[in-house]
Design a protein around this motif. Structure first.
Motif, PDB file in Angstrom:
ATOM      1  N   GLY A 179       0.868  -1.240  -0.050  1.00  0.00           N
ATOM      2  CA  GLY A 179       0.243  -0.143   0.175  1.00  0.00           C
ATOM      3  C   GLY A 179       0.900   1.134  -0.128  1.00  0.00           C
ATOM      4  N   GLY A 180       0.376   2.233   0.141  1.00  0.00           N
ATOM      5  CA  GLY A 180       0.848   3.840   0.298  1.00  0.00           C
ATOM      6  C   GLY A 180       0.660   4.316   1.598  1.00  0.00           C
ATOM      7  N   LEU A 181       1.446   5.685   2.021  1.00  0.00           N
ATOM      8  CA  LEU A 181       1.101   6.233   3.039  1.00  0.00           C
ATOM      9  C   LEU A 181       0.990   7.903   2.629  1.00  0.00           C
ATOM     10  N   SER A 182       0.141   8.390   3.271  1.00  0.00           N
ATOM     11  CA  SER A 182       0.010   9.844   3.072  1.00  0.00           C
ATOM     12  C   SER A 182       1.238  10.611   3.940  1.00  0.00           C
ATOM     13  N   LEU A 234      10.371  10.463  11.418  1.00  0.00           N
ATOM     14  CA  LEU A 234       9.088   9.878  10.827  1.00  0.00           C
ATOM     15  C   LEU A 234       8.804   8.451  10.863  1.00  0.00           C
ATOM     16  N   GLN A 235      10.067   7.829  11.284  1.00  0.00           N
ATOM     17  CA  GLN A 235       9.814   6.112  11.139  1.00  0.00           C
ATOM     18  C   GLN A 235       8.695   5.761  12.379  1.00  0.00           C
ATOM     19  N   PRO A 236       8.799   6.181  13.560  1.00  0.00           N
ATOM     20  CA  PRO A 236       7.730   5.830  14.723  1.00  0.00           C
ATOM     21  C   PRO A 236       6.383   6.030  13.952  1.00  0.00           C
ATOM     22  N   ALA A 237       6.265   7.332  13.527  1.00  0.00           N
ATOM     23  CA  ALA A 237       4.844   7.569  13.019  1.00  0.00           C
ATOM     24  C   ALA A 237       4.380   6.777  11.876  1.00  0.00           C
ATOM     25  N   ALA A 238       5.362   6.675  10.880  1.00  0.00           N
ATOM     26  CA  ALA A 238       5.184   5.590   9.808  1.00  0.00           C
ATOM     27  C   ALA A 238       4.660   4.360  10.151  1.00  0.00           C
ATOM     28  N   ILE A 239       5.520   3.560  11.359  1.00  0.00           N
ATOM     29  CA  ILE A 239       5.113   2.336  11.951  1.00  0.00           C
ATOM     30  C   ILE A 239       3.659   2.245  12.363  1.00  0.00           C
ATOM     31  N   ALA A 240       3.122   3.499  13.258  1.00  0.00           N
ATOM     32  CA  ALA A 240       2.147   3.525  14.036  1.00  0.00           C
ATOM     33  C   ALA A 240       0.890   3.388  12.811  1.00  0.00           C
ATOM     34  N   LEU A 241       1.207   4.049  11.642  1.00  0.00           N
ATOM     35  CA  LEU A 241       0.011   4.103  10.694  1.00  0.00           C
ATOM     36  C   LEU A 241       0.162   2.776  10.082  1.00  0.00           C
ATOM     37  N   ALA A 242       1.228   2.298   9.683  1.00  0.00           N
ATOM     38  CA  ALA A 242       1.298   1.056   9.004  1.00  0.00           C
ATOM     39  C   ALA A 242       2.369   0.072   9.924  1.00  0.00           C
ATOM     40  N   PRO A 243       1.537  -0.777  10.724  1.00  0.00           N
ATOM     41  CA  PRO A 243       2.241  -1.758  11.828  1.00  0.00           C
ATOM     42  C   PRO A 243       3.247  -2.512  11.096  1.00  0.00           C
ATOM     43  N   TYR A 244       2.909  -3.235   9.840  1.00  0.00           N
ATOM     44  CA  TYR A 244       3.595  -4.163   9.169  1.00  0.00           C
ATOM     45  C   TYR A 244       4.898  -3.761   8.832  1.00  0.00           C
ATOM     46  N   SER A 265       8.530   9.575   4.414  1.00  0.00           N
ATOM     47  CA  SER A 265       7.344   9.373   5.217  1.00  0.00           C
ATOM     48  C   SER A 265       6.839   7.931   4.895  1.00  0.00           C
ATOM     49  N   GLY A 266       7.639   7.143   4.332  1.00  0.00           N
ATOM     50  CA  GLY A 266       7.290   5.526   3.914  1.00  0.00           C
ATOM     51  C   GLY A 266       5.996   5.510   2.685  1.00  0.00           C
ATOM     52  N   PRO A 267       5.914   4.168   2.806  1.00  0.00           N
ATOM     53  CA  PRO A 267       6.017   3.086   3.451  1.00  0.00           C
ATOM     54  C   PRO A 267       7.217   2.068   2.938  1.00  0.00           C
ATOM     55  N   THR A 268       8.049   2.637   1.884  1.00  0.00           N
ATOM     56  CA  THR A 268       9.012   1.913   1.421  1.00  0.00           C
ATOM     57  C   THR A 268      10.316   1.888   2.551  1.00  0.00           C
ATOM     58  N   CYS A 269      10.833   0.644   2.793  1.00  0.00           N
ATOM     59  CA  CYS A 269      11.939   0.454   3.504  1.00  0.00           C
ATOM     60  C   CYS A 269      13.131   0.324   2.706  1.00  0.00           C
ATOM     61  N   ALA A 270      14.180   0.873   3.146  1.00  0.00           N
ATOM     62  CA  ALA A 270      15.458   1.085   2.211  1.00  0.00           C
ATOM     63  C   ALA A 270      16.292   0.257   3.380  1.00  0.00           C
ATOM     64  N   PHE A 271      17.024  -0.858   2.716  1.00  0.00           N
ATOM     65  CA  PHE A 271      18.046  -1.684   3.294  1.00  0.00           C
ATOM     66  C   PHE A 271      19.477  -1.539   2.769  1.00  0.00           C
ATOM     67  N   LEU A 272      20.490  -1.168   3.630  1.00  0.00           N
ATOM     68  CA  LEU A 272      21.901  -1.115   3.139  1.00  0.00           C
ATOM     69  C   LEU A 272      22.494  -2.339   2.844  1.00  0.00           C
ATOM     70  N   ALA A 273      23.181  -2.511   1.756  1.00  0.00           N
ATOM     71  CA  ALA A 273      24.073  -3.670   1.430  1.00  0.00           C
ATOM     72  C   ALA A 273      25.311  -3.461   1.224  1.00  0.00           C
ATOM     73  N   ARG A 274      26.119  -4.512   1.390  1.00  0.00           N
ATOM     74  CA  ARG A 274      27.723  -4.289   1.323  1.00  0.00           C
ATOM     75  C   ARG A 274      27.870  -3.686  -0.133  1.00  0.00           C
ATOM     76  N   CYS A 292       6.789  -7.887   1.535  1.00  0.00           N
ATOM     77  CA  CYS A 292       6.908  -6.706   0.745  1.00  0.00           C
ATOM     78  C   CYS A 292       6.166  -6.964  -1.029  1.00  0.00           C
ATOM     79  N   ARG A 293       5.847  -6.024  -1.460  1.00  0.00           N
ATOM     80  CA  ARG A 293       5.282  -6.356  -2.818  1.00  0.00           C
ATOM     81  C   ARG A 293       6.168  -6.667  -3.866  1.00  0.00           C
ATOM     82  N   GLN A 294       7.392  -5.955  -3.613  1.00  0.00           N
ATOM     83  CA  GLN A 294       8.728  -5.892  -4.383  1.00  0.00           C
ATOM     84  C   GLN A 294       9.821  -5.550  -3.636  1.00  0.00           C
ATOM     85  N   ALA A 295      11.078  -6.220  -4.211  1.00  0.00           N
ATOM     86  CA  ALA A 295      12.313  -5.718  -3.552  1.00  0.00           C
ATOM     87  C   ALA A 295      13.227  -5.623  -4.722  1.00  0.00           C
ATOM     88  N   LEU A 296      13.611  -4.075  -4.794  1.00  0.00           N
ATOM     89  CA  LEU A 296      14.300  -3.880  -5.691  1.00  0.00           C
ATOM     90  C   LEU A 296      16.010  -3.498  -5.491  1.00  0.00           C
TER      91      LEU A 296
END
Length: 309
Positions: A179-182, A234-244, A265-274, A292-296
């Motif tokens: 989904g998305g977040l406003s 903004l992360q705690p607020a985004a998690i509160a609105l989208a607990p997943y 503002s989410g809801p995409t999560c970015a993960f750092l790789a080596r 997640c719907r997709q991992a890029l």
């Protein structure tokens, strides 16, 4: 001012925020922020062609349900530039939409920046970069950075930019949510969590980012060092609105990410790789979890707006 005869195509990158410090809610209804923008090699393609009116069409994997009128930032960018130049806003836009929508990746801002660049070329305006940047700031907080690209320190509402010279490339995995977040809703939740006195707001967001060591980490090119500097108010607020999102962040860590963060503002999560190989492995593992719907797997740090014609 005459139109050119041909078409102009522009690619403008998405972004993530490596750090985002949010100040208290101001009397003007906006928050001052301090942030580090980081452009990604993930782009939409906007093509502009001469026309007798203003029109917009969209295709691509992320185009469903998006407005093709004044509700679209690219449309508004064309109107604003035409008004500024004193000419009719006659252009036909076609957007190949690849940046996920309402995802904290500034896809709409990228399209607005692309529209400014394309129309400036199509209408033979040749405006100075500073003039285009000032117009971009009127359209939205992230549009000016979309014009700049690379990595940059953002202040004010995000429109005051200082490029990070020598910023290195990093490898990332974007976990795109179902989904998305406003953005306004996330900021409103942040204010609710902080309470009436705003005591937990960053009193000086710029200073908070500068003191964090994130600028040095970006310049170093060391992903292990950067991993300890990622932060987002903004992360705690985004998690509160989208607990997943808590589950998504945990899954990324379990799959071997160096660090994870909600982007903007989410809801995409970015993960750092080596490195890129690690990012590809991490993306496959994340998709297998189903969180997640997709991992890029993408790279970031030196992506820039590119005029193709």
């Amino acid at each position: 001012m005459s139109h050119t005869a041909g078409r102009v195509s522009v690619r403008v990158p998405a972004k993530i925020n490596l750090q985002l410090a949010v100040g208290a809610l101001g009397a003007d209804g906006f928050h001052q922020i301090g942030t580090v923008f980081h452009a990604l090699e993930l782009t939409d393609l906007l093509t502009a062609a001469p026309a007798d009116s203003l029109s917009l069409s969209m295709t691509g994997a992320e185009s469903a349900g998006l407005p093709a009128d004044q509700g679209n930032l690219a449309w508004r960018a064309a109107r604003l530039l035409a008004e500024h130049a004193g000419i009719p806003a006659h252009v036909e836009f076609a957007i190949d939409k690849r940046i996920p929508v309402a995802a904290g990746l500034a896809g709409g801002s990228a399209d607005a920046a692309a529209a400014l660049l394309a129309c400036d070329r199509l209408w033979q305006l040749r405006l100075p970069a500073a003039e285009l940047t000032a117009l971009a700031a009127q359209l939205g907080s992230d549009v000016a950075f979309a014009l700049l690209g690379g990595s940059a320190l953002g202040a004010g509402r995000g429109e005051r930019l200082r490029p990070i010279e020598g910023g290195a490339r990093f490898s990332w995995v974007l976990a795109v949510a179902h989904g998305g977040l406003s953005t306004p809703a996330v900021y409103a939740e942040l204010d609710r969590q902080r309470g009436p006195d705003q005591a937990r707001a960053a009193s000086d967001p710029d200073a908070a980012v500068a003191a964090s060591g994130v600028l040095e980490a970006v310049a170093s090119g060391d992903p292990e060092l950067l991993a300890g500097r990622l932060a987002n108010d903004l992360q705690p607020a985004a998690i509160a609105l989208a607990p997943y999102l808590a589950q998504t962040l945990a899954a990324g860590q379990d799959c071997g990410a160096l660090a994870g963060i909600v982007s903007g503002s989410g809801p995409t999560c970015a993960f750092l790789a080596r490195d890129q190989a690690h990012a590809r492995t991490l993306a496959r593992a994340l998709e297998d979890t189903g969180v997640c719907r997709q991992a890029l797997a993408v790279t970031g740090g030196d992506a820039r707006a590119t005029v193709l014609a």
